[in-house]
Design a protein around this motif. Structure first.
Motif, PDB file in Angstrom:
ATOM      1  N   HIS A 172      37.520  33.412  19.652  1.00 32.88           N
ATOM      2  CA  HIS A 172      38.817  33.157  19.014  1.00 32.88           C
ATOM      3  C   HIS A 172      39.815  32.666  20.058  1.00 32.88           C
ATOM      4  CE1 HIS A 172      37.770  35.194  15.159  1.00 32.88           C
ATOM      5  NE2 HIS A 172      36.856  35.731  15.947  1.00 32.88           N
ATOM      6  N   GLY A 173      40.175  31.383  19.970  1.00 32.25           N
ATOM      7  CA  GLY A 173      41.107  30.784  20.935  1.00 32.25           C
ATOM      8  C   GLY A 173      40.353  29.924  21.925  1.00 32.25           C
ATOM      9  N   CYS A 174      40.726  28.655  22.043  1.00 28.36           N
ATOM     10  CA  CYS A 174      39.995  27.706  22.891  1.00 28.36           C
ATOM     11  C   CYS A 174      40.860  27.187  24.028  1.00 28.36           C
ATOM     12  CB  CYS A 174      39.438  26.563  22.052  1.00 28.36           C
ATOM     13  SG  CYS A 174      38.200  27.123  20.878  1.00 28.36           S
ATOM     14  N   GLY A 175      41.593  28.073  24.688  1.00 28.05           N
ATOM     15  CA  GLY A 175      42.237  27.740  25.956  1.00 28.05           C
ATOM     16  C   GLY A 175      41.223  27.915  27.073  1.00 28.05           C
ATOM     17  N   GLY A 176      41.711  28.120  28.308  1.00 25.72           N
ATOM     18  CA  GLY A 176      40.814  28.230  29.459  1.00 25.72           C
ATOM     19  C   GLY A 176      39.797  29.351  29.330  1.00 25.72           C
ATOM     20  N   VAL A 177      40.229  30.529  28.845  1.00 22.71           N
ATOM     21  CA  VAL A 177      39.309  31.659  28.669  1.00 22.71           C
ATOM     22  C   VAL A 177      38.258  31.335  27.621  1.00 22.71           C
ATOM     23  CG1 VAL A 177      39.113  34.025  27.796  1.00 22.71           C
ATOM     24  CG2 VAL A 177      40.966  33.438  29.362  1.00 22.71           C
ATOM     25  N   GLU A 200      41.692  19.066  18.062  1.00 21.77           N
ATOM     26  CA  GLU A 200      41.461  18.514  19.398  1.00 21.77           C
ATOM     27  C   GLU A 200      40.734  19.544  20.280  1.00 21.77           C
ATOM     28  OE1 GLU A 200      44.937  18.201  21.755  1.00 21.77           O
ATOM     29  OE2 GLU A 200      44.240  16.451  22.892  1.00 21.77           O
ATOM     30  N   LYS A 201      41.225  20.788  20.258  1.00 26.87           N
ATOM     31  CA  LYS A 201      40.590  21.827  21.076  1.00 26.87           C
ATOM     32  C   LYS A 201      39.211  22.185  20.534  1.00 26.87           C
ATOM     33  CE  LYS A 201      44.578  23.610  23.367  1.00 26.87           C
ATOM     34  NZ  LYS A 201      45.604  24.593  23.573  1.00 26.87           N
ATOM     35  N   ALA A 203      37.151  20.122  19.048  1.00 25.83           N
ATOM     36  CA  ALA A 203      36.243  19.040  19.457  1.00 25.83           C
ATOM     37  C   ALA A 203      35.796  19.252  20.904  1.00 25.83           C
ATOM     38  CB  ALA A 203      36.940  17.683  19.304  1.00 25.83           C
ATOM     39  N   PHE A 204      36.732  19.666  21.747  1.00 27.64           N
ATOM     40  CA  PHE A 204      36.397  19.959  23.148  1.00 27.64           C
ATOM     41  C   PHE A 204      35.451  21.159  23.219  1.00 27.64           C
ATOM     42  CE2 PHE A 204      38.039  21.036  27.627  1.00 27.64           C
ATOM     43  CZ  PHE A 204      37.313  20.010  28.211  1.00 27.64           C
ATOM     44  N   ALA A 205      35.676  22.155  22.353  1.00 32.82           N
ATOM     45  CA  ALA A 205      34.800  23.336  22.306  1.00 32.82           C
ATOM     46  C   ALA A 205      33.359  22.928  21.984  1.00 32.82           C
ATOM     47  CB  ALA A 205      35.321  24.328  21.273  1.00 32.82           C
ATOM     48  N   ARG A 206      33.206  21.947  21.098  1.00 31.29           N
ATOM     49  CA  ARG A 206      31.845  21.444  20.785  1.00 31.29           C
ATOM     50  C   ARG A 206      31.207  20.820  22.019  1.00 31.29           C
ATOM     51  NH1 ARG A 206      29.562  21.330  15.692  1.00 31.29           N
ATOM     52  NH2 ARG A 206      31.019  21.786  14.000  1.00 31.29           N
ATOM     53  N   GLU A 207      32.031  20.083  22.783  1.00 36.35           N
ATOM     54  CA  GLU A 207      31.500  19.490  24.026  1.00 36.35           C
ATOM     55  C   GLU A 207      31.044  20.576  25.003  1.00 36.35           C
ATOM     56  OE1 GLU A 207      34.036  16.617  26.020  1.00 36.35           O
ATOM     57  OE2 GLU A 207      34.757  15.902  24.071  1.00 36.35           O
ATOM     58  N   MET A 208      31.693  21.737  24.954  1.00 39.49           N
ATOM     59  CA  MET A 208      31.336  22.847  25.852  1.00 39.49           C
ATOM     60  C   MET A 208      30.156  23.652  25.319  1.00 39.49           C
ATOM     61  SD  MET A 208      33.314  22.416  28.362  1.00 39.49           S
ATOM     62  CE  MET A 208      33.609  20.691  28.019  1.00 39.49           C
ATOM     63  N   GLY A 337      47.694  20.550  26.117  1.00 37.17           N
ATOM     64  CA  GLY A 337      46.683  20.009  27.009  1.00 37.17           C
ATOM     65  C   GLY A 337      45.354  20.736  26.901  1.00 37.17           C
ATOM     66  N   LEU A 338      44.319  20.077  27.410  1.00 36.54           N
ATOM     67  CA  LEU A 338      42.975  20.644  27.342  1.00 36.54           C
ATOM     68  C   LEU A 338      42.572  21.159  28.719  1.00 36.54           C
ATOM     69  CD1 LEU A 338      41.170  17.907  25.221  1.00 36.54           C
ATOM     70  CD2 LEU A 338      41.797  20.209  24.473  1.00 36.54           C
ATOM     71  N   GLY A 339      41.912  22.298  28.745  1.00 39.18           N
ATOM     72  CA  GLY A 339      41.360  22.803  29.991  1.00 39.18           C
ATOM     73  C   GLY A 339      42.422  23.401  30.915  1.00 39.18           C
ATOM     74  N   ILE A 340      42.062  23.480  32.191  1.00 37.42           N
ATOM     75  CA  ILE A 340      42.841  24.218  33.180  1.00 37.42           C
ATOM     76  C   ILE A 340      43.558  23.235  34.105  1.00 37.42           C
ATOM     77  CG2 ILE A 340      42.596  25.769  35.172  1.00 37.42           C
ATOM     78  CD1 ILE A 340      40.192  27.055  33.688  1.00 37.42           C
ATOM     79  N   SER A 341      44.898  23.343  34.192  1.00 38.62           N
ATOM     80  CA  SER A 341      45.662  22.522  35.132  1.00 38.62           C
ATOM     81  C   SER A 341      45.614  23.165  36.509  1.00 38.62           C
ATOM     82  CB  SER A 341      47.120  22.404  34.688  1.00 38.62           C
ATOM     83  OG  SER A 341      47.200  21.775  33.441  1.00 38.62           O
ATOM     84  N   VAL A 342      45.444  22.341  37.547  1.00 40.14           N
ATOM     85  CA  VAL A 342      45.290  22.862  38.902  1.00 40.14           C
ATOM     86  C   VAL A 342      46.236  22.125  39.845  1.00 40.14           C
ATOM     87  CG1 VAL A 342      43.643  23.327  40.768  1.00 40.14           C
ATOM     88  CG2 VAL A 342      42.857  23.318  38.411  1.00 40.14           C
ATOM     89  N   VAL A 343      46.969  22.886  40.652  1.00 38.25           N
ATOM     90  CA  VAL A 343      47.808  22.294  41.705  1.00 38.25           C
ATOM     91  C   VAL A 343      46.909  22.010  42.901  1.00 38.25           C
ATOM     92  CG1 VAL A 343      49.735  22.684  43.287  1.00 38.25           C
ATOM     93  CG2 VAL A 343      49.866  23.552  40.944  1.00 38.25           C
TER      94      VAL A 343
END
Ligand SMILES: [Zn+2]
Ligand SMILES: [Zn+2]
Length: 348
Positions: A172-177, A200-201, A203-208, A337-343
């Protein structure tokens, strides 16, 4: 050094010059090469975490090179490429002695119990117990993305959730976790259903690796839909978001003797969520939390990364500069946004 600092909770953080850190006797100073942006940073900035003392530098998902070591440190030297789990165990308390550093009684958390890694350098205590060497082929941005959400999901799926091949897993929930959990559960041979509010998220979950998706905005009955897809409920389910609705659904969509793992933080108004306790009793459901992962458990996860079974680099989204970090941090509650943003850029 340059660091992202806030002086009041909820007030805009700013990039400022602050004194360089020095290592504790059992600690190191790491030159930060990459640091991930996480909703936990947003919670810390909002004042939801009692460990945070003002003024404060956030950031807890880091990778870099060792710059200086304290006099008690024996395992690490200048120049070593390392990362750390976001919960560092002291190595001496009852929990650490039992192998459960992730719930250490005197835990060190960069960006919470001490200044964190939205900075050029960060001091990390308990170095011998918690630092993890990075294989040469693992880039810093991917390594930084492991430290919080990926390892917590690994522990949630593998150690707490005990997922087996062929089982149904609901996330449940398709952010980084959530995306990390979907990738890991799929690699373990489970059939994963992803639940989120945006196509959108999903669709990305299917890719994962998700084999089915449920848009909770369109579906009035998430629990019924999961029960239908799984023919009786998920064996293991996870609230990767942290909200009363996702927590409830994640427990209620389990089959008999199913396992729920809570990973999404439940703070502030959400601290006391409603649990379908009658179902927990009658169906002998198991309810777990998952809070980081011990450094010594990285070995199995790294093996799966090395062999390509897990590909955390797919979860790395935007690369940012330190100057862009304050605005990105303040926006972390908007789930954009999708996935994890990194500095990954620290000097201007
Ligand atoms: Zn985090
Ligand atoms: Zn400890």
């Amino acid at each position: 050094m340059k660091a992202v600092l806030f002086e009041q909770f909820g007030q805009p953080p700013r990039v400022q010059n602050v004194p360089d850190p020095t290592p504790a006797p059992d600690g190191v100073v790491i030159k930060v090469e990459a640091t991930g942006l996480c909703r936990s940073d947003w919670h810390g900035w909002m004042g939801h975490d009692p460990d945070v003392v003002l003024p404060h530098v956030p950031g807890h998902e880091l990778a870099g090179t060792v710059l200086a070591t304290g006099r008690q440190v024996t395992r690490w030297k200048k120049g070593d490429r390392v990362t750390v789990p976001f919960v560092g165990g002291c190595g001496h308390c009852h929990e650490c002695n039992s192998g459960n550093h992730q719930v250490c009684e005197q835990q060190f958390q960069p960006g919470f119990t001490a200044w964190g890694s939205f900075a050029e350098y960060v001091a990390v205590d308990y170095a011998d117990t918690n630092l993890v060497a990075l294989p040469e082929e693992l880039d810093f941005a991917t390594a930084a993305s492991l430290g919080c959400r990926f390892v917590t999901s690994f522990r949630a799926i593998v150690d707490q959730g005990r997922v087996k091949p062929g089982e149904w897993v609901a996330v449940h929930g398709c952010g980084g976790v959530g995306l990390s959990a979907i990738m890991i559960a799929s690699a373990m041979g489970a059939n994963v259903i992803a639940i989120d509010l945006t196509d959108e998220k999903l669709a990305f979950a299917r890719e994962m690796g998700a084999v089915a998706t449920v848009n909770a905005r369109d579906s009035a009955d998430v629990i019924g839909t999961v029960n239908e897809i799984t023919e009786g409920g998920a064996h293991m389910s996870m609230d990767a978001l942290g909200s009363p609705a996702t927590c409830y659904n994640s427990i209620a969509n389990l089959r008999r003797r199913g396992r729920h793992v809570q990973v999404g933080l439940m703070v502030g108004d959400h601290a006391r969520a409603i649990v379908p306790m009658a179902q927990v009793i009658a169906h002998e459901l198991e309810i777990y939390g998952s809070h980081g992962m011990q450094a010594f458990r990285y070995q199995d996860m790294m093996a799966m990364i090395r062999t390509g079974k897990l590909a955390p680099q797919k979860l790395v989204g935007k690369h940012l500069s330190l100057d862009e970090a304050p605005a990105a941090l303040m926006a972390m509650d908007r789930f954009e946004g999708l996935g994890i943003s990194v500095v990954t850029r620290f000097s201007s």
